[in-house]
Design an enzyme around this catalytic site. Structure first.
Site, PDB file in Angstrom:
ATOM      1  CG  HIS A 474      -1.930   1.452   1.277  1.00 59.77           C
ATOM      2  ND1 HIS A 474      -3.192   1.145   1.409  1.00 59.77           N
ATOM      3  CD2 HIS A 474      -1.626   2.611   1.273  1.00 59.77           C
ATOM      4  CE1 HIS A 474      -3.912   2.154   1.325  1.00 59.77           C
ATOM      5  NE2 HIS A 474      -2.788   3.046   1.475  1.00 59.77           N
ATOM      6  CD  GLU A 475       1.172   3.744   3.938  1.00 58.19           C
ATOM      7  OE1 GLU A 475       1.870   4.854   3.205  1.00 58.19           O
ATOM      8  OE2 GLU A 475       0.427   2.988   4.377  1.00 58.19           O
ATOM      9  CG  HIS A 478       0.062   6.242  -1.173  1.00 60.55           C
ATOM     10  ND1 HIS A 478      -0.577   6.970  -1.049  1.00 60.55           N
ATOM     11  CD2 HIS A 478      -0.207   5.722  -0.088  1.00 60.55           C
ATOM     12  CE1 HIS A 478      -1.604   6.815  -0.987  1.00 60.55           C
ATOM     13  NE2 HIS A 478      -1.155   6.100   0.600  1.00 60.55           N
ATOM     14  CG  HIS A 481       0.339   8.633  -7.052  1.00 60.64           C
ATOM     15  ND1 HIS A 481      -0.788   9.115  -6.762  1.00 60.64           N
ATOM     16  CD2 HIS A 481       0.411   9.539  -8.358  1.00 60.64           C
ATOM     17  CE1 HIS A 481      -1.508   9.516  -7.367  1.00 60.64           C
ATOM     18  NE2 HIS A 481      -0.824  10.002  -8.417  1.00 60.64           N
TER      19      HIS A 481
HETATM   20 ZN    ZN Z   1      -2.578   5.195   2.324  1.00 60.68          ZN
END
Ligand code: ZN
Length: 686
Positions: A474-475, A478, A481
């Protein structure tokens, strides 16, 4: 004042100089940078209303402030210490005041309006046009159109809110650190060996073990969660649950009680909204987001809650029956839920989190994660050297297929007392073109996982639960991105300028890969045997994936509805507490009800200590987008580089340079649909 070369916070030539930064550097650096920023603003106000004349120099000055203060805030979050905390809090009001002033600068606002209506505007690139539009919007929200006395009040509130928010987080951390419990061998029954080993080490370090109480547990997740899941000792679970769910409340030290802070934060936010001419804070919060109104968000959440509710009710019924019949737990209490759930899951799917964890040593997981990114996005990731804030931190470089460096990131994975809880990505440096040169982005990835055991019984690597692996993916989503952006202007590169309720798209998207056999078999190695995860165990994990998914979804919705109503229809002047509102929301939404002493709001850092106010729904909102985006990969092959390239081009690379809804349509070829989310959660047939 220290000369520039002596103060590492004033050195912008490369990576942050974490080894050199000292608390005494903070005030002089910030004072100088804020003064520079003010001088630049003054010059900008007198300059011609063109990008080069006034936007560019302002971006340079403000980037320096953001970068320097970002390093201080980062250290405050991951290497907290009394002297650092002191300088952070002493400087925070100055920094907040600066941004507020800037956001309210009428002359600057006029300058942006002039640029917007000039003939130059149509010649600007579309990212630059977006930056100008965003600036106009933010000036309005920053109070630039307010008369002087209201401006002043607005600034006072912002400053007070920044201080309250910092104090809220500190209280949670202090209250978390204040609790520990030493227990005997008998009390540890059921708790897995590696967790016990860590507990033993922690107790030995304190040299406090008396009466055979040689095991220490704390409220930090790697210690707390296993107790709640595995400890057969019901009284121990109850004690830990009570301590955790009353953190920063009136039941603890008065100075750490967050209730008075909440009672101040909520009305101040309402006041801000009213100053700006809005009804409530939710309206303000939603202006730069995808969602249009609090009623739209509440309707969205209500729809999901109705779909999830039958599944959640079934989850609870099964759990209660199982706990009564097989564990002899007559009433299922809050401190039994994780324990009974783990037992039920282990029985139904014949595996435990603990067994799975043995297949996820850190090095294999991290390499597997990188392989997914490398396959989909045609990059290479290598470990590299950089100044670090802690010896356990690692640093990596991302290169494209031609070998050109495109970004770098830090990974700080283990929990420690100086780090705030949770997991998060933050930007250290953003991508932009500066004086003809591309400045590569740099990210921080922070988690709170268990560290490797250093006891003489062997040098085991850190082992991650499957949940922790999901968090890491998940991290890293980010991070990608931020790192894979191709935008060359600061304001909309990477995650900058992306609508808050779309920001979780790339991160939640990455979690899906942790459920793919083709991915997982490559990123597992049993810590003792060296073998990859057997297909039969993976199949059981997959079968268990939606175990209690109804319960989990309702829990998220409960928090999201509480947050949205607290900032919309809740009247802070009516004398009702936030806790009372949460109780009302629970009556409507929840199927499991915690004990009356539970003070969840007091540690709800997302909305009181972070930026999620009237925005917690974003997780579910973006999950609709991420699940639907992932379904395109399911159609084309989950590691299909062509689909990966399209995702990179249309979603990751464009950052905030266009509306997220447009990026989604460009990738998916249609509007988002909730079907994939429901299917992934087992709530409609595959
Ligand atoms: Zn998040």
């Amino acid at each position: 004042m220290l000369p520039q070369d002596k103060n590492p916070l004033l050195d912008f030539s490369g990576l942050p100089r974490f080894a050199d930064i000292k608390p005494e550097h903070v005030a002089p650096a910030m004072d100088q940078l804020l003064a520079d920023g003010r001088a630049t603003t003054e010059a900008a106000v007198r300059a011609k209303p063109t990008w080069d004349q006034f936007v560019a120099p302002l971006e340079d000055a403000n980037e320096r402030i953001g970068r320097a203060w970002g390093q201080v805030a980062h250290l405050h979050a991951v290497m907290d210490s009394p002297p650092l905390r002191e300088v952070y809090n002493a400087n925070l009001p100055k920094v907040t005041k600066y941004w507020t002033e800037l956001g309210q600068n009428q002359a600057l606002f006029e300058k942006y309006k002039a640029l917007r209506s000039s003939s130059e505007f149509s010649k600007l690139s579309s990212p630059r046009q977006k930056i100008v539009e965003n600036a106009l919007r933010d000036f309005r929200l920053g109070g630039a159109e307010l008369p002087p006395e209201k401006k002043k009040r607005y600034a006072e509130i912002q400053e007070e809110l920044a201080g309250l928010s910092a104090k809220f987080s500190e209280n949670v951390l202090d209250a978390t650190n204040a609790f520990s419990i030493y227990v005997t061998k008998e009390q540890t029954a059921g708790i897995p060996d590696d967790v016990l080993e860590a507990a033993r080490e922690a107790a030995q370090k304190d040299e406090k073990q008396t009466d055979g109480k040689g095991w220490k547990f704390t409220l930090h997740m790697p210690s707390y969660l296993p107790v709640m899941q595995y400890a057969d000792d019901r009284a121990l679970r109850e004690k830990m649950y009570h301590a955790s769910s009353t953190r920063a409340s009136e039941f603890g030290k008065a100075e750490w009680d967050n209730a008075p802070l909440i009672a101040r934060i909520v009305p101040l936010r309402r006041e801000i909204a009213r100053l700006l001419g809005y009804q409530d804070f939710a309206e303000v919060s939603l202006v730069p987001k995808m969602a249009k109104s609090s009623s739209q968000v509440l309707a969205f959440l209500d729809d999901l809650a109705r779909r999830a509710r039958p599944f959640a009710e079934k989850d609870v019924e099964e759990l209660k029956t199982f706990a009564r019949d097989e564990l002899d737990l007559q009433d299922l209490h809050a401190w039994d839920v994780a324990y009974a759930s783990e037992k039920l899951r282990a029985k139904r799917y014949s595996f435990s989190d603990q067994e799975v964890k043995q297949y996820f040593p850190e090095d294999v997981v991290v390499r597997g994660l990188f392989r997914v990114a490398e396959t989909l996005y045609q990059v290479k990731i290598h470990e590299a050297k950089a100044p670090l804030w802690h010896p356990e931190v690692r640093f990596f470089e991302v290169r494209d297929t031609t070998g050109t460096a495109i970004g770098q990131f830090y990974m700080d994975l283990y929990a420690r007392e100086t780090k705030r809880g949770g997991a998060w990505m933050d930007d250290a440096i953003s991508r932009r073109r500066k004086r003809g040169q591309i400045q590569n982005p740099v990210a921080y990835l922070n988690c709170n996982f268990s560290r490797p055991l250093s006891s003489p019984s062997g040098n085991k690597p850190a082992l991650f639960t499957h949940d922790e692996v999901l968090t890491l993916f998940h991290e890293f989503g980010h991070g990608l991105h931020h790192l894979l952006t191709r935008v060359e202007d600061l304001g909309v590169s990477g995650i900058n300028g992306v609508e808050w309720d779309a920001v979780e798209l790339p991160s939640q998207f990455m979690e899906n890969f942790c459920w793919e056999w083709d991915v997982l078999r490559e990123m597992t190695r049993q810590v003792d045997t060296g073998l990859p995860i057997p297909k039969v165990l993976f199949d059981r994990m997959l079968a268990a994936k939606n175990f209690q998914s109804g319960l989990a979804m309702l829990r998220q919705i409960e928090f999201a509805v509480f947050d949205m109503r607290l900032h919309s229809d809740f009247d802070p002047a009516a004398g009702r507490s936030a806790l009372a509102l949460l109780e009302e929301v629970r009556k409507q939404v929840a199927v499991l009800h915690p004990p009356a002493y539970n003070r969840f709001p007091n540690s709800f850092g997302h909305i009181f200590g972070g930026g999620y106010a009237a925005g917690y729904y974003s997780y579910k909102w973006a999950e609709v987008l991420s699940a639907d985006a992932y379904s395109f990969f399911e159609e084309n092959g989950v590691l299909d580089p062509k689909t990966g390239a399209r995702f990179r081009d249309e979603i990751l690379a464009v950052g905030g340079s266009r509306p997220a809804a447009e990026s989604f349509r460009a990738f998916r070829g249609r509007e988002p649909s909730v079907d994939a989310l429901l299917r992934h959660n087992g709530m409609i047939a595959a």
